[in-house]
Scaffold this motif. Structure first.
Motif, PDB file in Angstrom:
ATOM      1  N   LEU A  80       0.785  -1.449   0.127  1.00  0.00           N
ATOM      2  CA  LEU A  80       0.039  -0.026   0.015  1.00  0.00           C
ATOM      3  C   LEU A  80       0.732   1.210   0.028  1.00  0.00           C
ATOM      4  O   LEU A  80       0.324   2.173  -0.611  1.00  0.00           O
ATOM      5  N   ALA A  81       2.094   1.035   0.769  1.00  0.00           N
ATOM      6  CA  ALA A  81       2.972   2.450   0.668  1.00  0.00           C
ATOM      7  C   ALA A  81       3.355   2.648  -0.505  1.00  0.00           C
ATOM      8  O   ALA A  81       3.714   3.663  -1.137  1.00  0.00           O
TER       9      ALA A  81
ATOM     10  N   ARG B  66      -8.601   2.732   2.848  1.00  0.00           N
ATOM     11  CA  ARG B  66      -6.999   2.503   1.992  1.00  0.00           C
ATOM     12  C   ARG B  66      -6.526   1.180   2.301  1.00  0.00           C
ATOM     13  O   ARG B  66      -5.812   0.754   1.517  1.00  0.00           O
ATOM     14  N   ARG B  67      -6.690   0.772   3.675  1.00  0.00           N
ATOM     15  CA  ARG B  67      -5.942  -0.302   4.000  1.00  0.00           C
ATOM     16  C   ARG B  67      -6.597  -1.597   3.489  1.00  0.00           C
ATOM     17  O   ARG B  67      -6.235  -2.542   3.239  1.00  0.00           O
ATOM     18  N   LEU B  68      -7.777  -1.231   3.042  1.00  0.00           N
ATOM     19  CA  LEU B  68      -8.502  -2.697   2.230  1.00  0.00           C
ATOM     20  C   LEU B  68      -7.996  -2.825   0.760  1.00  0.00           C
ATOM     21  O   LEU B  68      -8.486  -3.524   0.293  1.00  0.00           O
TER      22      LEU B  68
ATOM     23  N   ALA C 107     -17.333  -2.795   4.881  1.00  0.00           N
ATOM     24  CA  ALA C 107     -16.025  -3.239   4.290  1.00  0.00           C
ATOM     25  C   ALA C 107     -16.560  -3.998   3.135  1.00  0.00           C
ATOM     26  O   ALA C 107     -16.199  -3.930   1.992  1.00  0.00           O
ATOM     27  N   LEU C 108     -17.597  -4.815   3.065  1.00  0.00           N
ATOM     28  CA  LEU C 108     -17.993  -5.555   1.910  1.00  0.00           C
ATOM     29  C   LEU C 108     -18.762  -4.886   0.928  1.00  0.00           C
ATOM     30  O   LEU C 108     -18.390  -4.941  -0.273  1.00  0.00           O
ATOM     31  N   ASN C 109     -19.443  -3.597   1.537  1.00  0.00           N
ATOM     32  CA  ASN C 109     -19.938  -2.886   0.310  1.00  0.00           C
ATOM     33  C   ASN C 109     -18.971  -2.309  -0.460  1.00  0.00           C
ATOM     34  O   ASN C 109     -18.821  -2.167  -1.827  1.00  0.00           O
ATOM     35  N   LYS C 110     -17.920  -1.781   0.186  1.00  0.00           N
ATOM     36  CA  LYS C 110     -16.634  -1.035  -0.487  1.00  0.00           C
ATOM     37  C   LYS C 110     -15.762  -1.813  -1.310  1.00  0.00           C
ATOM     38  O   LYS C 110     -15.423  -1.772  -2.416  1.00  0.00           O
ATOM     39  N   ILE C 111     -15.541  -3.087  -0.809  1.00  0.00           N
ATOM     40  CA  ILE C 111     -14.754  -4.114  -1.428  1.00  0.00           C
ATOM     41  C   ILE C 111     -15.405  -4.516  -2.579  1.00  0.00           C
ATOM     42  O   ILE C 111     -14.921  -4.524  -3.906  1.00  0.00           O
TER      43      ILE C 111
ATOM     44  N   ASP D 107     -11.576  10.955   8.304  1.00  0.00           N
ATOM     45  CA  ASP D 107     -10.271  10.774   8.326  1.00  0.00           C
ATOM     46  C   ASP D 107     -10.068   9.102   8.525  1.00  0.00           C
ATOM     47  O   ASP D 107      -9.321   8.490   7.986  1.00  0.00           O
ATOM     48  N   VAL D 108     -10.727   8.688   9.479  1.00  0.00           N
ATOM     49  CA  VAL D 108     -10.596   7.365  10.346  1.00  0.00           C
ATOM     50  C   VAL D 108     -10.878   6.464   9.096  1.00  0.00           C
ATOM     51  O   VAL D 108     -10.351   5.486   8.833  1.00  0.00           O
ATOM     52  N   GLN D 109     -11.984   6.528   8.562  1.00  0.00           N
ATOM     53  CA  GLN D 109     -12.706   5.628   7.640  1.00  0.00           C
ATOM     54  C   GLN D 109     -11.888   5.756   6.520  1.00  0.00           C
ATOM     55  O   GLN D 109     -11.774   4.419   5.704  1.00  0.00           O
TER      56      GLN D 109
END
Length: 366
Positions: free
Chosen positions: A28-29, A147-149, A68-72, A140-142
């Motif tokens: 990711l980085a 992005r971590r996903l 998470a499922l929705n966004k993935i 910011d948290v979400q």
């Protein structure tokens, strides 16, 4: 003997162990350093544009399995469209208004109790500012959690519903709707929370199983051919009767007037107007029968009086509402486009003065 040395295997530096907790942040980085989303957009600039209109999540806490499922799944669709040759643009966003954020703020402030009127517990301007700060924090948290996903998107430039620029666009587009004559004032039922004293979205309403008796209701007609005539309706939602303002009749159905003779559920001399197809059921329910007649409530009985086959004469009828005790003036208007509603007319109240209300002459019905 070491058989490993006897096998002709390819040589690779790819590790046997996935070690994803370490590898994924590194990957990711690297994507972030090379601006992989911007690079993809630049490479696909000349391709046909394909945009995912994403329904945004609420900025009211950490993401969960549902978000998470929705966004993935949406990320899979966007990436697959890009690989199929489109310029697949994805601009993420957040919904920053509504009851979910207010609830979370109330919990943080200790106001989420039955004994506290949350609408009066603090100044509304201060409450809005608290909600804005809460939403900004969890945007910011979400964003980092999505992005971590590994979700690709224009994370640097999301749309946020509380941004002044976004609100200006809403006002501008509403003005265009008004300019085109597409906005009108009408009535619409809205769910209401008595505790929070605010409107509720459909998705925020949960229903409990309950058993409610169905009821027959007589809506007495004022004037006309019979002195004590009533339109009969049947409903499985009796709690809606206080707001009842309409009677639906079908233009192709034939209606009959059933005269009562002092039976249990109908007073002597009353006339009940129902659809012909519902006549047998109505006679059985209301006990409309002559004790000395073997035919009972049939077509050759004096209890059977045919009315018009068209619903047009019913337009303009003045009925008495049972709850509350008042009158409404009706006019015929076609509603609905589905097969179930096609051809039905909604008799809605007008706001004409009593002396100006149109009345129906039932004597003119054949």
């Amino acid at each position: 003997m070491d058989y490993k040395t006897t096998l002709n295997l390819p040589k690779t530096s790819f590790p046997m162990k996935a070690n994803l907790p370490v590898r994924e942040p590194e990957m990711l980085a690297r994507w972030e350093a090379m601006d992989i989303y911007g690079t993809l957009r630049a490479a696909a600039a000349d391709r046909p544009l394909w945009i995912l209109h994403d329904g945004p999540p609420y900025a009211n806490g950490h993401i969960h399995m549902g978000t998470a499922l929705n966004k993935i799944l949406k990320d899979v669709v966007v990436k697959s469209r890009g690989m199929l040759g489109s310029n697949a643009v994805y601009v993420p966003g957040w919904d920053c208004h509504g009851l979910p954020i207010e609830h979370q703020v109330d919990k943080e402030l200790g106001l989420d109790t039955a004994s506290v009127d949350v609408r009066k517990a603090m100044d509304p301007v201060v409450k809005r500012q608290k909600c804005r700060e809460y939403a900004a924090r969890f945007i910011d948290v979400q964003r980092e959690e999505f992005r971590r996903l590994g979700v690709f998107g224009d994370w640097r430039n999301p749309y946020v519903t509380m941004a002044p620029a976004y609100q200006a666009i809403i006002a501008r587009e509403l003005g265009r709707f008004v300019g085109r004559g597409l906005v009108y004032k009408g009535l619409k039922p809205v769910h209401w929370c008595m505790h929070c004293k605010t409107a509720l979205a459909q998705a925020e309403v949960e229903y409990e199983e309950q058993r409610t008796p169905s009821v027959y209701v007589k809506l007495p007609l004022i004037g006309g051919r019979w002195p004590r005539a009533s339109l009969v309706i049947w409903t499985t939602t009796p709690w809606t009767l206080p707001a009842n303002l309409a009677v639906a009749v079908h233009p192709d159905e034939e209606y009959v007037a059933l005269a009562a003779g002092g039976e249990t559920l109908a007073a002597d001399g009353e006339v009940l107007i129902v659809a012909r197809t519902l006549r047998p059921a109505t006679c059985g329910t209301f006990g409309l029968k002559r004790p000395w007649s073997s035919t009972g409530c049939s077509s050759d009985s004096p209890y059977f009086v045919p009315t018009s086959k068209s619903s047009t004469p019913w337009a303009g009828a003045v009925c008495t509402r049972p709850v509350p005790d008042s009158t409404v003036t009706c006019s015929a208007r076609t509603i609905g486009t589905s097969r179930a509603m096609k051809g039905w007319r909604n008799i809605r109240p007008s706001r004409a003065a009593p002396e100006a209300r149109p009345r129906i002459d039932l004597a003119s019905s054949p």
